[in-house]
Scaffold this motif. Structure first.
Motif, short mmCIF file in Angstrom:
data_model
loop_
_atom_site.label_atom_id
_atom_site.label_comp_id
_atom_site.label_asym_id
_atom_site.label_seq_id
_atom_site.Cartn_x
_atom_site.Cartn_y
_atom_site.Cartn_z
N LYS A 209 -33.55 0.82 -49.29
CA LYS A 209 -34.76 1.43 -49.85
C LYS A 209 -35.55 0.44 -50.72
N VAL A 210 -36.85 0.45 -50.55
CA VAL A 210 -37.72 -0.43 -51.33
C VAL A 210 -38.86 0.41 -51.90
N LEU A 211 -39.09 0.28 -53.20
CA LEU A 211 -40.14 1.04 -53.88
C LEU A 211 -41.44 0.23 -53.89
N VAL A 212 -42.53 0.89 -53.54
CA VAL A 212 -43.84 0.23 -53.48
C VAL A 212 -44.87 1.15 -54.13
N ALA A 213 -45.75 0.59 -54.94
CA ALA A 213 -46.79 1.41 -55.57
C ALA A 213 -47.78 1.91 -54.51
N LYS A 214 -48.19 3.17 -54.65
CA LYS A 214 -49.17 3.75 -53.73
C LYS A 214 -50.44 2.90 -53.71
N LYS A 215 -50.96 2.65 -52.52
CA LYS A 215 -52.24 1.95 -52.31
C LYS A 215 -52.20 0.47 -52.68
N ALA A 216 -51.09 -0.04 -53.19
CA ALA A 216 -51.04 -1.46 -53.51
C ALA A 216 -51.09 -2.27 -52.22
N TYR A 217 -51.78 -3.39 -52.26
CA TYR A 217 -51.90 -4.25 -51.08
C TYR A 217 -50.86 -5.36 -51.15
N HIS A 218 -49.95 -5.40 -50.17
CA HIS A 218 -48.95 -6.48 -50.13
C HIS A 218 -49.00 -7.24 -48.81
N GLY A 219 -50.07 -7.10 -48.05
CA GLY A 219 -50.18 -7.82 -46.78
C GLY A 219 -50.60 -6.88 -45.67
N ALA A 220 -50.67 -7.41 -44.45
CA ALA A 220 -51.18 -6.62 -43.33
C ALA A 220 -50.27 -6.72 -42.12
N MET A 221 -49.00 -6.38 -42.35
CA MET A 221 -48.03 -6.26 -41.27
C MET A 221 -47.75 -4.77 -41.06
N PRO A 222 -47.01 -4.43 -40.00
CA PRO A 222 -46.74 -3.00 -39.79
C PRO A 222 -46.18 -2.29 -41.02
N TRP A 223 -45.40 -2.97 -41.85
CA TRP A 223 -44.80 -2.28 -43.00
C TRP A 223 -45.76 -2.10 -44.16
N ASN A 224 -46.90 -2.81 -44.16
CA ASN A 224 -47.76 -2.71 -45.34
C ASN A 224 -49.26 -2.72 -45.07
N THR A 225 -49.69 -2.79 -43.82
CA THR A 225 -51.14 -2.83 -43.58
C THR A 225 -51.78 -1.51 -44.02
N PRO A 226 -52.99 -1.58 -44.60
CA PRO A 226 -53.61 -0.35 -45.11
C PRO A 226 -54.14 0.59 -44.03
N ARG A 227 -54.19 0.17 -42.76
CA ARG A 227 -54.68 1.09 -41.73
C ARG A 227 -53.54 1.53 -40.80
N PRO A 228 -53.62 2.74 -40.24
CA PRO A 228 -52.49 3.27 -39.47
C PRO A 228 -52.36 2.76 -38.03
N ALA A 229 -53.44 2.18 -37.46
CA ALA A 229 -53.40 1.83 -36.03
C ALA A 229 -52.29 0.80 -35.74
N GLY A 230 -51.47 1.10 -34.73
CA GLY A 230 -50.42 0.17 -34.32
C GLY A 230 -49.17 0.22 -35.17
N VAL A 231 -49.10 1.16 -36.10
CA VAL A 231 -47.96 1.25 -37.02
C VAL A 231 -47.14 2.49 -36.67
N LEU A 232 -45.82 2.36 -36.72
CA LEU A 232 -44.93 3.50 -36.47
C LEU A 232 -44.33 3.99 -37.78
N PRO A 233 -43.96 5.25 -37.85
CA PRO A 233 -43.27 5.74 -39.05
C PRO A 233 -42.02 4.91 -39.36
N GLU A 234 -41.33 4.44 -38.32
CA GLU A 234 -40.11 3.65 -38.54
C GLU A 234 -40.39 2.36 -39.29
N ASP A 235 -41.60 1.81 -39.15
CA ASP A 235 -41.93 0.56 -39.84
C ASP A 235 -41.86 0.73 -41.36
N ARG A 236 -41.96 1.98 -41.81
CA ARG A 236 -41.96 2.26 -43.25
C ARG A 236 -40.86 3.25 -43.63
#
Lengths: 421, 421
Positions: A136-163
């Motif tokens: 488990k990893v805690l991340v602040a809501k809406k914080a930007y940490h990059g644009a990979m499936p685990w942290n990109t701000p848009r949902p396209a191409g991202v699966l629930p499993e990525d997070r």
């Protein structure tokens, strides 16, 4: 203001680049009339494809710390290019640079270099999980940490499993952090902490000491790693990890942007507690070991150590902020200026759909000053009092403009579409 | 051969870099005596920290296509540095380069640029999923597509969820591909295809036409995207996507390594079918829009179009392969030389623990030739017949060496530890 070259380039780009442009440097959300393409960058100035020159308050979205094409750094780059850049192994500069950063950043015992800020935050995520085999990893809501499936701000191409094993909490809320940690329980691997809150379209906020201390205490209690993502703010708040200023030391810190004053290099720094986990993960990239960006970074580190750049940039940032504040008051606008003065965020009161901010930035752009209406801006150390005077002349006129046109302003169509989506 | 500088650097590195070095340029798995650090790269040669010079058959693990510090490309780099590199927006070169690549790569209608090869394969993964909102992606077993949680070859820091919707199949086996697609069924989003099999420690194999055609047919049948990962092989097999040679066109192709002859740039190319999905994902990086690597890439593209580099490199690669084959036969060793001659893989028969290959590479290194005993190598267009003659002189002596010492060779301790892990 001419824009025929920019328009022609946009037409060509629309054919060969999806959506015409992508990522954070797309002007899709910027006010109409902001140029997409630049042909020159020198010192504090950028020039668009039509020859219009601007004082640039975005600094390449961060990297420009000492002025574009800084002569000392340019010399280090040219000298290194004659020796070795990307080769079959790293150059000795990787050792010099790791030593320089470990020497400068108090919490750090080691360094790993990469290309994107997102490479560094991804490594932090993997190391946190490799550390004790927890998830488990805690991340602040809406914080930007990059644009990979685990942290990109848009949902396209991202699966629930990525997070799947991320738990979100409210920034600056020690109780929310505590609750998130309890939810993770024995499975808590790490806590991501932005050095301060710098979400787009929102006021920035500095971390409360109590919150930062809670993050450290919780990480220790659960034997998890505390990560400060300094990619955006690094070396614009202090000559150390940004949380050193409030006395809280993370286990890992992610760096990028300013590290080579524009050369492509980022880094993850860590302490001895995280060293074994860091040596277990396999991460790499084709150009991570290239020497030229490291030569630029070494010279940038030297300038950070040996010059008053930070004090100067802070002074310049304060005069920019004060100037805007007094112009706003004089012309009857309420401004919210938040975050560090070296990373200014300027939002208007009573401007829920940002129409005032957008019009203000358009009016400043017409007068040669490039500001952002929704993203934090960046000061650089090459800026002078004369640049600020020239800027304030432009913004003063911009305030007059929007005072006159206030009743007839319309919201940005792109922004409205985004809000509706 | 002197190595005191390299040893001293390793000692310093062990203190400030986890494990002393990380990623694909760590020499941890190389034979003893291989240098970790290089201070010079020019043309076909690299020089280590102790001043030992080698003819380099790794080419920076791919990027060096035209010779290190190629004068035309170096000129393009220097000229662009005076204009703009990383700034607040891209330069017009991003449009020029997208047009140049779309013009060169038959299947492509658009391009997106990034830094790591892994950025490009990650974008392909996300676009495949964004395309029809499906999840399953087929990947060949052991194929290398980058070093992120979804594809890094080591398990540390990786969760099962990172690979939840990947289905693995045997490369070059159309039935295995068909079975994997059936398993995915209506949820099939994409198929990753390496242009040829280039796993470490294994013979390479070229794709059967039947297999490549099956990949295309299955992607069409399921309305999924076919991806060719050309990061490693791009522009060393043809002046187009590597599968163009066998008449199969993917929807997406990932590029990197050679694109800027060593400058940090990679790319994802795609066709119109994938365009809408590509414009929906949000991906970006601090330095993705920098102009200098694009200037280098444009000049590299020009050299690819206008010179006989590929024919020359193929001829040179063939004489290297033939020379080694005849030396091996003369000295009583069986060699397996597989894959394209421009990406040579050289493994010894009857060498299950690689002790012969390791000793051979050590002996060649002592004579100024840098080879890899477990990774495919890379030819470059600056190599001459005289380089090959000098190389074969060294390898001839190396064969004599290992013929004498064969009975007393020991396996590599690092390799044994890896096999036991």
């Amino acid at each position: 203001m001419k824009n025929s070259q920019d328009s022609a380039l946009r037409e060509r780009a629309a054919r060969v680049i999806p959506g015409g442009m992508y990522g954070h440097q797309s002007t899709a959300l910027m006010p109409d009339g902001f140029p997409q393409f630049f042909t020159k960058a020198e010192g504090t100035r950028i020039t668009d494809a039509d020859g219009n020159e601007y004082i640039d308050y975005m600094c390449a979205y961060g990297p420009n710390l000492f002025g574009y094409n800084h002569p000392d750094i340019a010399r280090a780059i040219s000298a290194q290019q004659l020796k070795v850049d990307a080769a079959t192994g790293p150059s000795p500069l990787i050792v010099d640079l790791a030593e320089a950063m470990v020497g400068m950043v108090t919490h750090a015992d080691w360094a790993m270099f990469c290309k994107n800020g997102g490479d560094a935050t991804m490594m932090a995520l993997m190391i946190a999980r490799a550390y004790r085999g927890k998830r488990k990893v805690l991340v602040a809501k809406k914080a930007y940490h990059g644009a990979m499936p685990w942290n990109t701000p848009r949902p396209a191409g991202v699966l629930p499993e990525d997070r799947a094993h991320l738990i979100y909490f409210d920034y600056n809320d020690p109780q929310a952090l505590e609750d998130a940690a309890k939810e993770a329980g024995d499975d808590l691997a790490g806590i991501f902490a932005a050095p301060f809150r710098h979400d787009t379209f929102a006021d920035q906020s500095m971390p409360d000491r109590e919150y930062a201390q809670a993050a450290r205490r919780i990480a220790d209690k659960y034997d998890a790693l505390l990560i400060v993502d300094d990619v955006r703010a690094g070396f614009r708040i202090c000559r150390d990890c940004s949380w050193e200023a409030i006395g809280v030391r993370p286990d890992l810190s992610a760096w990028g942007k300013t590290l080579g004053n524009g050369q492509p290099i980022s880094a993850l720094l860590g302490n001895d507690r995280a060293r074994a986990a860091a040596s277990k993960i396999f991460v790499t990239g084709s150009f991570w070991f290239a020497a030229v960006p490291m030569a630029a970074a070494l010279e940038t580190m030297r300038l950070i150590r040996e010059t008053e750049y930070l004090e100067h940039m802070t002074m310049i940032g304060e005069s920019f902020r004060q100037g805007l504040a007094s112009q706003a008051a004089d012309s009857g606008f309420g401004l919210r200026q938040t975050g560090p003065v070296t990373l200014p965020m300027v939002l208007f009161e009573d401007d829920p759909d940002f129409r005032i901010g957008y019009a203000f930035c358009q009016a400043a752009l017409q007068r040669g000053v490039y500001l952002s209406p929704y993203h934090n801006m960046f000061m650089n150390a090459a800026m002078t009092c004369s640049d600020i005077a020239q800027t304030l002349e432009a913004t003063g006129a911009a305030f007059e403009d929007i005072k006159r046109s206030r009743a007839s302003l319309k919201p940005s169509a792109a922004l409205t579409a985004l809000a509706d989506a």
